[in-house]
Structures are given as structure tokens and as C-alpha cells.
Design a protein around this motif. Structure first.
Motif, PDB file in Angstrom:
ATOM      1  N   ILE A   5       0.771  -1.087  -0.013  1.00 40.14           N
ATOM      2  CA  ILE A   5       0.034  -0.058   0.066  1.00 40.14           C
ATOM      3  C   ILE A   5       0.814   1.370  -0.047  1.00 40.14           C
ATOM      4  O   ILE A   5       1.870   1.249   0.528  1.00 40.14           O
ATOM      5  N   SER A   6       0.703   2.304  -0.771  1.00 42.26           N
ATOM      6  CA  SER A   6       1.159   3.580  -0.897  1.00 42.26           C
ATOM      7  C   SER A   6       0.259   4.588  -1.109  1.00 42.26           C
ATOM      8  O   SER A   6      -1.113   4.499  -1.137  1.00 42.26           O
ATOM      9  N   ARG A   7       0.684   5.984  -0.962  1.00 45.32           N
ATOM     10  CA  ARG A   7      -0.105   7.058  -1.102  1.00 45.32           C
ATOM     11  C   ARG A   7       0.719   8.213  -1.786  1.00 45.32           C
ATOM     12  O   ARG A   7       2.060   8.188  -1.377  1.00 45.32           O
ATOM     13  N   ASP A   8       0.159   8.739  -2.425  1.00 43.85           N
ATOM     14  CA  ASP A   8       0.756   9.972  -3.241  1.00 43.85           C
ATOM     15  C   ASP A   8      -0.024  11.234  -2.628  1.00 43.85           C
ATOM     16  O   ASP A   8      -1.185  11.497  -3.586  1.00 43.85           O
ATOM     17  N   ASN A   9       0.201  12.069  -1.639  1.00 44.37           N
ATOM     18  CA  ASN A   9      -0.446  13.001  -1.125  1.00 44.37           C
ATOM     19  C   ASN A   9      -0.705  14.236  -2.338  1.00 44.37           C
ATOM     20  O   ASN A   9      -1.736  15.230  -2.100  1.00 44.37           O
ATOM     21  N   ALA A  10       0.380  14.303  -3.075  1.00 46.25           N
ATOM     22  CA  ALA A  10       0.474  15.367  -4.371  1.00 46.25           C
ATOM     23  C   ALA A  10      -0.769  15.218  -5.195  1.00 46.25           C
ATOM     24  O   ALA A  10      -1.369  16.092  -5.847  1.00 46.25           O
ATOM     25  N   LYS A  11      -0.887  13.822  -5.195  1.00 46.78           N
ATOM     26  CA  LYS A  11      -2.209  13.287  -6.287  1.00 46.78           C
ATOM     27  C   LYS A  11      -3.425  12.854  -5.622  1.00 46.78           C
ATOM     28  O   LYS A  11      -4.348  12.452  -6.294  1.00 46.78           O
ATOM     29  N   ASN A  12      -3.610  13.301  -4.248  1.00 45.09           N
ATOM     30  CA  ASN A  12      -4.729  12.840  -3.762  1.00 45.09           C
ATOM     31  C   ASN A  12      -5.119  11.193  -4.051  1.00 45.09           C
ATOM     32  O   ASN A  12      -6.468  11.160  -4.062  1.00 45.09           O
ATOM     33  N   THR A  13      -4.031  10.436  -4.102  1.00 42.07           N
ATOM     34  CA  THR A  13      -4.159   8.857  -4.443  1.00 42.07           C
ATOM     35  C   THR A  13      -3.698   8.181  -3.669  1.00 42.07           C
ATOM     36  O   THR A  13      -2.493   8.259  -3.169  1.00 42.07           O
ATOM     37  N   ALA A  14      -4.330   6.936  -3.230  1.00 47.86           N
ATOM     38  CA  ALA A  14      -3.849   5.943  -2.832  1.00 47.86           C
ATOM     39  C   ALA A  14      -3.763   4.694  -3.558  1.00 47.86           C
ATOM     40  O   ALA A  14      -4.313   4.545  -4.553  1.00 47.86           O
TER      41      ALA A  14
END
Length: 112
Positions: A67-76
């Protein structure tokens, strides 16, 4: 109003890989803990993986899913490798802070 939109599900052979995405909108993404759950007919929805300060995984997916997340893209994301037939389920994205939110689900089918 928080909305979660999953994508990336599909049909894959055993041993294959898929990456699920969950796009978050309607609030401050980085403040929410994000999780992926899955459900098969007749069974309760189960936690697959979560990410907040750290990450947590179900024993059945440890070493295969990330699992990961990209806070700049608002995406998990949920990267799923070495898929097995028993991974077949509807996968749901979940966001939690004060309130809890669910996506609509995406079907993952692992079959030869």
C-alpha cells in the motif's frame, strides 16, 4: 463531501500483478488514514492493508501487496503481486479521519 473512486481491477492469471488506485476528493487527503478492504460473497469485508503514519497488512497478503499514497495526487494505491485465486474479491478503498468513507469497489478476479 468526501468521494473515493477506485480503478485498476480486472481479470488476471495466478502469479500476475495488478495495481489498484483510489482517487480522493472533497477534503484534505493527507489528514486521512487510507485503507483497502476486500469482500467475497457471503463473507465479511476484511482489511487488506492500511497506511497512516505506518503501514499494516493482513497476514494473507504480507510480502505480496504494497500500500502507498501520493499526497500530491490525492491518491492511494495497492500494488498486488503474486496474485492467487483466493485474492479474488471486490476491493474497496476506505478513508478515515473523524468520519469514515467508502469507495464503490473494484472487482479483482484471479483465475487461469
Amino acid at each position: 463531501q468526501v468521494q473515493l473512486v477506485e480503478s485498476g481491477g480486472g481479470l488476471v492469471q495466478p502469479g500476475g500483478s495488478l495495481r489498484l488506485s483510489c482517487v480522493f476528493s472533497g477534503d484534505i487527503f493527507r489528514l486521512h488514514a487510507m485503507s483497502w478492504y476486500r469482500q467475497t460473497p457471503g463473507k465479511e469485508r476484511e482489511l487488506v492493508a492500511s497506511i497512516d503514519i505506518g503501514t499494516k497488512y493482513a497476514d494473507s497478503v504480507k510480502g505480496r501487496f504494497t500500500i502507498s499514497r501520493d499526497n500530491a495526487k490525492n491518491t492511494a494505491y495497492l500494488q498486488m503481486n503474486s496474485l492467487k485465486p483466493e485474492d479474488t474479491a471486490v476491493y474497496y478503498c476506505h478513508a478515515a479521519r473523524v468520519q469514515s468513507y467508502w469507495g464503490q469497489g473494484t472487482q479483482v478476479t484471479v483465475t487461469s
